[in-house]
Design a protein around this motif. Structure first.
Motif, PDB file in Angstrom:
ATOM      1  N   LEU A  54       0.895  -1.135  -0.056  1.00  0.00           N
ATOM      2  CA  LEU A  54       0.031  -0.116  -0.154  1.00  0.00           C
ATOM      3  C   LEU A  54       0.951   1.200   0.056  1.00  0.00           C
ATOM      4  O   LEU A  54       0.606   2.257  -0.631  1.00  0.00           O
ATOM      5  N   GLU A  55       1.927   1.267   0.949  1.00  0.00           N
ATOM      6  CA  GLU A  55       2.922   2.501   0.720  1.00  0.00           C
ATOM      7  C   GLU A  55       3.661   2.528  -0.334  1.00  0.00           C
ATOM      8  O   GLU A  55       3.552   3.668  -0.772  1.00  0.00           O
ATOM      9  N   ARG A  75       2.218   1.685  -3.452  1.00  0.00           N
ATOM     10  CA  ARG A  75       1.236   2.199  -4.253  1.00  0.00           C
ATOM     11  C   ARG A  75       1.006   3.660  -4.049  1.00  0.00           C
ATOM     12  O   ARG A  75       0.899   4.493  -5.076  1.00  0.00           O
ATOM     13  N   LEU A  76       0.930   4.140  -2.847  1.00  0.00           N
ATOM     14  CA  LEU A  76       0.693   5.522  -2.639  1.00  0.00           C
ATOM     15  C   LEU A  76       1.837   6.410  -3.012  1.00  0.00           C
ATOM     16  O   LEU A  76       1.707   7.521  -3.435  1.00  0.00           O
ATOM     17  N   ALA A  91       1.539   6.956  -6.643  1.00  0.00           N
ATOM     18  CA  ALA A  91       0.550   7.937  -6.638  1.00  0.00           C
ATOM     19  C   ALA A  91       1.109   9.408  -6.561  1.00  0.00           C
ATOM     20  O   ALA A  91       0.763  10.259  -7.410  1.00  0.00           O
ATOM     21  N   ARG A  92       2.082   9.554  -5.590  1.00  0.00           N
ATOM     22  CA  ARG A  92       2.356  10.977  -5.506  1.00  0.00           C
ATOM     23  C   ARG A  92       3.418  11.251  -6.881  1.00  0.00           C
ATOM     24  O   ARG A  92       3.329  12.523  -7.169  1.00  0.00           O
ATOM     25  N   LEU A 107      -3.299   6.282  -8.826  1.00  0.00           N
ATOM     26  CA  LEU A 107      -3.529   5.225  -7.587  1.00  0.00           C
ATOM     27  C   LEU A 107      -4.006   3.805  -8.342  1.00  0.00           C
ATOM     28  O   LEU A 107      -5.059   4.018  -8.521  1.00  0.00           O
ATOM     29  N   LEU A 164      -6.506   9.435   3.547  1.00  0.00           N
ATOM     30  CA  LEU A 164      -5.075   8.657   3.479  1.00  0.00           C
ATOM     31  C   LEU A 164      -4.281   9.042   1.957  1.00  0.00           C
ATOM     32  O   LEU A 164      -3.304   9.420   2.174  1.00  0.00           O
ATOM     33  N   VAL A 165      -4.959   9.003   1.043  1.00  0.00           N
ATOM     34  CA  VAL A 165      -4.592   9.345  -0.422  1.00  0.00           C
ATOM     35  C   VAL A 165      -4.065  10.758  -0.504  1.00  0.00           C
ATOM     36  O   VAL A 165      -3.333  11.257  -1.026  1.00  0.00           O
ATOM     37  N   LYS A 166      -5.151  11.749   0.229  1.00  0.00           N
ATOM     38  CA  LYS A 166      -4.795  13.016   0.150  1.00  0.00           C
ATOM     39  C   LYS A 166      -3.462  13.627   0.791  1.00  0.00           C
ATOM     40  O   LYS A 166      -2.922  14.433   0.293  1.00  0.00           O
ATOM     41  N   TYR A 219      -0.798  11.891   0.662  1.00  0.00           N
ATOM     42  CA  TYR A 219       0.303  11.639  -0.387  1.00  0.00           C
ATOM     43  C   TYR A 219       0.050  12.584  -1.606  1.00  0.00           C
ATOM     44  O   TYR A 219       1.181  13.221  -1.950  1.00  0.00           O
ATOM     45  N   ASN A 220      -1.164  12.670  -2.044  1.00  0.00           N
ATOM     46  CA  ASN A 220      -1.240  13.304  -3.396  1.00  0.00           C
ATOM     47  C   ASN A 220      -2.821  13.834  -3.423  1.00  0.00           C
ATOM     48  O   ASN A 220      -3.616  12.989  -3.558  1.00  0.00           O
TER      49      ASN A 220
END
Length: 1598
Positions: free
Chosen positions: A13-14, A16-17, A20-21, A26, A43-45, A47-48
């Motif tokens: 997960l880390e 993939r995040l 995404a950054r 994602l 959580l996604v926000k 990172y990006n």
């Protein structure tokens, strides 16, 4: 989240995040998610927060949380292979979503909210359970890929074809049984897959998918035809679909098409119109009225089976519209089409054409409801029903109405129209691709300026123009070849169409068809004509004279009709028909109806019209005008259509008079008492005369009025030349029609003459054939007669000054006997070529001395009149004696017209045959041609001699020398007189105007309808006749009688033996006139008077004669009480508009043929005036056949170059041009003899050099004459060398010869001077070689202040010989003069007359020689300047003739201003001062300014204003600094010289200081105000730029 999400570990997960950054993508696929855990979005926000793509495929998701909406920049969302049963609602709120994949789920439907995803480009819903797609899907403007395969679709949205951007569409593996027709609208689609469905056929509209590359139709239930075509390939299958579409369309048309009703060659259809149809538009649903109300000024354009009507003025309320109606011949239903785009404003009288290459309707110009003329262009895209206003380049036509247009080779051809300055004949081309106006140059004879003409294209490159109207309706036919750029007029024969406008022409298979239009009276015409014009014989159009044939249009009269000709068919809309039923006439008059019947026919199906015998004869124009007036009698004044009680009594009295006259004289011609007027109402002929005094002073003179009527009205011969016309219209209508027969012209002329005080009468009688036909080919031109009279008068005046010769003392009557009187009092100077040798005419005396009373015995006089007496044959002044009455062969024919005709001389002289081959028979025997003219008797307006006036020519004739053969009756506004002086009382007996008495108060000679006071009885007239007139050689004698009512204060009596005998015969009816007898009878039967005559039985001539004596005893007075007075005229006061009066001649021109002469006059002003200002042309010939031209005279007016007259002598190669003052170079006249000489005369007072005359002998000599010069120069000449070879030598040789030899060249030729060389090269042309000069001469006038020996008279410069000679004036009482000669080698010769005078010193001679050298140079330069001026005059005259400009008269300016509306003036001012025109770039067609271009235009405009403001401020500051410096300098000078200044100088200093301070103060205030206003003007312009529609792109941020 510490443990991960779903099946994803924390590390995965880390990872993939973090990805995404970096990539904004994602990937959460294959994560085993049943739902997104809480806090996933946060959580996604972390990172990006701006991810653009989210992958959630291959999970077990059943829904999505609403927090997903926080991903505002999400572009791609993939949800395939999940457990979704519906599309989550949060997806529809992702406004930036561009790709959405939800395939492989269990979705059953797509919500309508999908239409909110306006940026969506790809949609994949395949592998679901969808049964229907929403209609909102078609609203996605950017959707490119649609994948709906492997679903359960049974039907698709009908609007699916509105997906404008779709490229790929996959609809395979569904349950589709048919496809919507709208799929044929997909403009960009490349791949369509509809395999594995249940389709049986494909919409034929899909055959128009031009971009389609792949079309999968496998595994369907297609019928055999479709299946076979699919196997042949895509292109053939699409072609098959197009064929199917056309077949279905035709089947539908046949199914819905109404059945036409055959009516002759036509099919008639009833047109339908839905009143309240609901139509969907971009602005919403609107209700339209599809009834096309009848209108005028519209355009009807046919496009295949569709007919389009645009604009016009509605008859029901007069409103102007811009509605567009169309109808197809397949449905016969009117449609009021709502259109998009920039719709043109309402207009009428515009032009329209169909652009067949781009399927567009193009319109031009017209007039708005505010009467503003337009010159804009707009076009309608008929595919989208959208209006556009393109931007055009080039010089556009001026605003105009009723121009005509057609389409040719990608251009709109525009011709004619009525512009602000008048009608035009210019032809413009508008390139419909580049939107570029052009006006090609054409040669040949172009049509005259006109509007509402007919225009069509034929034979590829030929344009035909017919008819139209200017001030008159036209009938000419012209053709223009676009290849040769040449206009040609086509003279035609046969049954030519009458003049018309607003009609149609069409070329079909070598024939030109013409239909409809409005005639000269404004009536609708249904006539059709055809002329054969083969396309391969266009070079012979001008000479072949094709024949018109009248075609049978098979169209009865209809209240309102509009038509068009196209492709060999005629299409007509009208109001009702005899077959389908007529409309209500009241509604039709009010315009409350629409065109409800359509008719069409093939032109080839129509046949030539079978004309009756009477129709083959030329139509009588007067009869047509009268019939039109009768049809519109409701518009005429009341007095024209009704009778007052007074008029009814008079008509009853006149009818009784006519009945009794016919009883008394059964063989006389019926009296012309009560003809019908133009409304068909009988009126007493005397009341038709309307005395009127108009405002034009030209009509106050006898000659001016006569000539005006002859020029202003077009003469038409009588329809039946043997009888007077049945209709005598009012002079008001005749002036309005501008045409009439002799009776009409005579009534008009009499009305004008009586109105200004002349004693005028209308005379009805007989005239030769040439007179009644107005054939003047055997007469002398009136212009030449006037010139001869002027020459004779000048010769008489010169003779009377020299000596009292017999020629100078002749009377006016004697001179009149030697010529024909033409009716002109003006005696212009005799021009070149005028007649000479004419007998001079002396001025008639103003007062006549009353002759002494005759002292001859009345008994002897009566005995002398007995037949057989020696005194019965008096001399009549050259007229042959008539012989004894006892031997008169006419005596046997008394009372028998047949015997009288048999006794007449069958070999009468031919008078005025005029070249007509039938005229010899026309004038043989007794003249029977009825004619009317005007007689003017003396007694008023200083008229001293009675005369006849011919109204058709304006000529005047003395009574004893006229072409007329007999008089029957005459009348004026007061009374009607019947002539009783015929030799025999029958219709074939003629009262010769030369032999009768004109004493209208003598009842034995003239029978009046109304008795007048002071009128003698017949017995008195018989006994006193010898005292009333004297038979002295046939001369006339003027008598004055005080007649109160008749207005004939002067009567004229002419006696002869024949007249006496004739009078005695007609006196046998009794001693009282008919009027006296009627009055007496009415008095006895009805003492109350009036109307009693109707109860009296008719009496025969015998009874009347027997009872004459008894009634004559007591018939002296009291009759006037029972005879009605003449009522006032029923005609309104005559008026002539100023523009019509100035036009003078009908249709703007009039041609008259005389003996060896042709005379033409043209309108001076108005639309019918000539473009070159010519108002008169006279062509003189040397032979009777008019083939050898000897002289051409042309008169001009209103020329900007001041040309007044031009005379050309072709036989002598000579031309003379005369100019008015104000001409270029102050020219007075130019005489040019080709290849010989030119003579220029100047207005010397208008020239600085005082030049009066210059004569140029070509290549030989120049001679100049001067007046009023300070240097007293009166003459200068230059003689060129005879050696022609010298003209071809080099420039150095010519310069040396011109300067006088090598010595002069070494000393410095004046032509080598730099300044003069520059002037020569600039003004004369650097490469032009000048002729070498051999000798120059100057002559000077005498200077009284100098001695004769020192006053130069002549200087001669012998340039080729290198010497100079000076001659001095002759001294007092001297026969010789002094002279001096100098040579350029230093020698001199002195001739001194006075031997005592001191000899000049060598120094003086040297000084004089030097002065002569300077004078020689100046003279040479003057000669060269004269040569340059001659060339400039020639060049200027050539340019003036090539670009003729006329000055606009004041009344034309006023008329044009009256026609202009305020909007036109404002638009003209705006066009003249367009503030953006210097900065706008060139735009073509519908192009608009981009934002970059608009910003550039804005910056340029603001910079220009800023620069101008700064410049203005600098100018003010400079003037302020200048004034301040001047004041400081003045103050400094004052302080320095104050002690030496006087009081006056101190006052002057103070005054100047005050003025300087005042100017400085004003400049300072002006500078401050300018600085204050500059910023305001800058902001004001910026706001104006932002609001300008041309710069609207400034407001577009993106």
């Amino acid at each position: 989240m510490a443990e991960g999400i779903g099946t994803l570990s924390r590390e995965v997960l880390e990872e993939r995040l973090m990805e995404a950054r970096r990539t904004y993508r994602l990937n959460m696929g294959y994560a085993g998610l049943k739902q997104l855990p809480p806090g996933f979005v946060d959580l996604v926000k972390k990172y990006n927060p701006h991810i653009t793509e989210l992958e959630l495929s291959s999970n077990d998701l059943t829904d999505l949380p609403d927090e997903l909406e926080e991903f505002r920049y999400l572009r791609v969302l993939r949800l395939k292979y999940n457990q979704l049963k519906r599309i989550p609602s949060v997806v529809y709120r992702l406004q930036q979503l561009m790709v959405f994949d939800v395939s492989g789920n269990k979705v059953a439907k797509v919500d309508e909210a999908v239409g909110h995803l306006t940026l969506l480009k790809e949609l994949d819903v395949s592998g679901n359970e969808i049964t229907v797609l929403p209609d909102s899907l078609a609203a996605l403007p950017k959707l490119e890929v649609v994948q709906v395969e492997n679903n359960r679709l049974e039907v698709l949205p009908d609007n699916l074809g509105e997906l404008a951007a779709v490229i790929k569409m996959d609809l395979s593996t569904n349950n589709l049984r048919y496809l919507p027709n709208s799929l044929g609208q997909l403009k960009k689609v490349q791949r369509i897959d509809v395999g594995n469905n249940l389709l049986t056929k494909v919409p034929p509209s899909m055959g128009h998918l031009k971009t389609l590359k792949e079309f999968n139709l496998r595994y369907n239930n297609l019928d055999e035809r479709y299946k076979a075509k699919v196997e042949e390939g895509l292109s053939k299958f699409l072609a098959f679909l197009r064929e199917e579409e056309e077949r279905e369309r035709l089947e539908e048309i046949e199914r819905l098409k109404p059945i036409g009703t055959p009516v002759g060659s036509y099919l008639e259809y009833r047109c339908k119109a839905e009143v309240g149809q609901l139509v969907k538009t971009e602005m919403g649903d609107i209700t339209v009225d599809n009834r096309c109300w009848i209108r005028t000024g519209h355009t009807l354009t046919q496009v295949g089976s569709m007919l389009i009507i645009f604009g016009g003025q509605l008859l029901k309320d007069g409103s102007t519209t811009n509605d567009l109606f169309w109808m197809t011949m397949d449905r016969m239903e009117w449609h009021n089409q709502p259109c998009k785009g920039d719709k043109p404003p309402p207009r009428y009288n515009h032009a329209a054409c169909y652009d067949e290459e781009n399927n567009r309707l193009v319109i031009f110009g017209g007039r708005t409801a505010e009467r503003k003329r337009l010159n804009d262009v707009a076009f309608l895209d008929m595919d989208t029903w959208t209006w556009y206003k393109p931007s055009t380049e080039g010089a556009a036509p001026s605003p105009r109405e009723q121009a005509v247009a057609t389409f040719w080779a990608g251009n709109m051809v525009l011709f004619g129209g009525h512009a602000i300055g008048g009608r035009t004949n210019d032809l413009f081309l508008l390139d419909l691709g580049a939107w570029q106006w052009s006006q090609p140059a054409f040669s040949g004879t172009a049509p005259s300026p006109r509007q509402a003409c007919a225009l069509c294209i034929g034979h590829g490159n030929l344009i035909f123009v017919h008819g139209g109207r200017n001030n008159f309706v036209l009938e000419d036919l012209h053709v223009m070849d676009f290849v040769t750029k040449t206009w040609t007029e086509i003279p035609c024969e046969g049954r030519c169409p009458p003049p018309r406008h607003s009609h149609h022409i069409h070329v079909h298979r070598d024939h030109l068809y013409l239909f409809g239009g409005l005639d000269e009276l404004g009536a609708q015409s249904n006539a059709m004509f055809q002329v054969h014009l083969p396309g391969d014989q266009q070079d012979t159009y001008a000479t072949a004279k094709p024949k018109w044939v009248e075609w049978d249009s098979e169209l009865p009269y209809n209240k309102n009709r509009t038509a068009t000709l196209w492709n060999g068919t005629i299409s007509i809309y009208q109001l009702g028909s005899n077959t389908l039923g007529r409309v209500n006439d009241d509604d039709a008059e009010k315009g409350l109806v629409f065109w409800d019947v359509f008719k069409t026919a093939k032109l080839e199906g129509l046949k030539p019209r079978q004309l009756a015998e009477d129709e083959l004869r030329p139509k009588n124009a007067k009869r047509m005008r009268v019939q039109h007036t009768i049809n519109t009698a409701g518009k005429m004044p009341r007095s024209f259509t009704q009778h007052t009680a007074h008029e009814a009594r008079v008509l009853q009295y006149v009818q009784d008079f006519q009945r009794i006259f016919e009883e008394l004289y059964p063989y006389r011609r019926p009296l012309y008492l009560t003809p019908r007027n133009e409304c068909g109402v009988a009126k007493f002929v005397c009341t038709t005369i309307r005395p009127s005094q108009l405002v034009y002073t030209e009509l106050y003179d006898l000659d001016g009025a006569a000539q005006f009527v002859a020029d202003f009205l077009s003469y038409e011969p009588l329809e039946d030349p043997l009888h007077p016309p049945d209709t005598l219209p009012s002079p008001m209508s005749v002036l309005d029609w501008r045409a009439g027969d002799s009776f009409d012209l005579a009534v008009v002329l009499a009305s004008l003459l009586i109105g200004v005080g002349f004693n005028a009468f209308v005379v009805m009688g007989y005239a030769p054939y040439a007179v009644v036909q107005n054939d003047q080919r055997n007469t002398v031109c009136t212009v030449l007669e006037r010139e001869a009279q002027g020459a004779a008068a000048a010769a008489a005046a010169a003779g009377s000054k020299g000596s009292d010769s017999a020629t100078g003392g002749r009377s006016a009557s004697g001179a009149a006997r030697e010529r024909r009187v033409d009716g002109s009092n003006t005696n212009p100077p005799v021009p070149v070529g005028a007649l000479v040798g004419a007998t001079p005419e002396a001025r008639a005396p103003r007062y006549n001395i009353k002759p002494l009373a005759s002292l001859k015995s009345k008994i002897l006089k009566a005995q002398a009149e007995v037949p057989g007496s020696p005194a019965a044959t008096p001399d009549r002044g050259g007229i042959a004696p008539t012989g004894d009455l006892g031997n008169n062969p006419d005596d046997e024919a008394v009372g028998d017209p047949m015997a009288a005709a048999a006794a007449a001389d069958p070999t009468g002289a031919v008078d005025g045959a005029g070249g007509d081959p039938l005229a010899e028979d026309h004038d043989a025997g007794i003249c029977k041609y009825v004619h009317a003219w005007v007689m003017v008797l003396p007694g008023k307006r200083d008229v001293s001699e009675a005369m006849f006036i011919e109204p058709s020519t304006g000529r005047k004739y003395p009574l004893h020398d006229s072409p007329y053969k007999g008089i029957e009756m005459l009348w004026n506004q007061r009374n009607f007189w019947v002539c009783l002086q015929q030799p025999q009382p029958h219709s074939d007996s003629r009262a010769d105007p030369r032999d009768i008495s004109y004493d209208l108060n003598d009842p034995s000679k003239w029978e009046p309808v109304f008795e007048e006071r002071g009128m003698r009885s017949r017995s008195e007239g018989a006994t006193e006749e010898s005292e009333v007139a004297r038979a002295e050689g046939g001369t006339s004698r003027v008598h004055r009688n005080d007649s109160v009512r008749g207005g004939n204060s002067a009567g004229l009596a002419l006696k002869s033996g024949k007249v006496g005998g004739g009078s005695s015969r007609l006196q046998g009816v009794g001693g009282m006139s008919i009027a006296q007898r009627m009055a007496q009878r009415n008095k006895l039967t009805t003492p109350g008077g009036g109307g009693g005559a109707t109860d009296t039985p008719p009496r025969t001539a015998e009874a009347h004669a027997d009872g004459g004596g008894a009634m004559g005893d007591d018939g002296d007075g009291g009759e006037a009480d029972v005879v009605p007075d003449i009522p006032p005229s029923w005609v309104l006061k005559l008026t002539i508009p100023r523009d019509a009066f100035d036009m003078r001649c009908p249709r703007g021109s009039k041609l008259t043929l005389y003996r060896r002469c042709q005379h033409e006059i043209f309108a001076r002003f108005g639309d019918c005036s000539r473009w070159d200002g010519m108002v008169e042309r006279l062509v003189l010939y040397g032979d009777d056949d008019r083939t050898i031209v000897t002289e051409i005279r042309e008169t001009f007016t209103r020329r900007r170059d001041k040309l007044r007259e031009r005379r050309v002598y072709p036989q002598k190669d000579t031309t003379i041009e005369l100019f008015d003052r104000g001409s270029a170079f102050a020219l007075k006249d130019i005489l040019t003899v080709k290849n010989d000489r030119r003579v220029f005369n100047f207005y010397a007072a208008a020239r600085l050099d005082g030049l009066e005359k210059r004569e140029e002998l070509e290549n030989r000599k120049i001679i100049e004459h001067f007046v009023g010069r300070d240097d007293r120069l009166v003459y200068r000449s230059a003689t060129y060398t005879e050696d022609a070879a010298s003209t071809a030598t080099g420039g150095a040789v010519g310069a040396a010869a011109a300067g006088g030899g090598p010595e002069a060249a070494s000393e410095g030729d004046p032509e080598d001077d730099a300044v003069r060389r520059t002037r020569k090269s600039k003004n004369r042309g650097g490469d032009k070689r000048m002729l070498p000069i051999r000798k120059m001469t100057e002559k000077f006038a005498r200077n009284p202040s100098l001695d004769a020996d020192s006053d130069v008279a002549k200087r001669v410069y012998y340039l080729t010989e290198g010497r100079m000679r000076v001659d001095y004036h002759f001294g007092t009482n001297r026969i010789t003069n002094s002279s001096r000669s100098f040579t350029k080698d230093g020698q001199s010769q002195i001739v001194q007359v006075d031997p005592l005078a001191p000899r000049p010193q060598p120094a003086a001679l040297l000084e004089e020689y030097s002065a002569l050298l300077v004078a020689e140079k100046d003279c040479l330069q003057s000669v060269r300047d004269s040569e340059w001026e001659i060339s400039e005059i020639t060049r200027t005259r050539t340019n003036q003739e090539q670009n003729i400009t006329l000055e606009t008269p004041y009344y034309d300016i006023v008329r044009i201003k009256a026609e202009e509306s305020e909007e036109e003036e404002e638009e003209a001012a705006e066009a003249a001062y367009d503030y953006l025109s210097p900065f706008l770039p060139t735009l073509l067609g519908t192009q608009q300014l981009t934002r970059t271009q608009a910003l550039e235009v804005r910056e340029k405009a603001l910079k220009a204003l800023k620069d101008r403001l700064i410049e203005r401020a600098n100018i003010i500051q400079a003037r302020l600094d200048e004034e301040t410096a001047a004041l400081a300098k003045r103050q400094q000078t004052f302080h320095r010289d104050r002690d030496q200044m006087t009081a006056t100088e101190e006052e002057e200093y103070e005054r100047q200081t005050e003025e300087s301070m005042f100017r400085i103060h004003i400049l300072e205030r002006r500078l401050r105000r300018h600085e204050e206003q500059a910023l305001h003007k800058y902001y004001e312009l910026d706001a104006k730029l932002r609001g300008d529609s041309r710069l609207q792109s400034l407001l577009n941020v993106y």
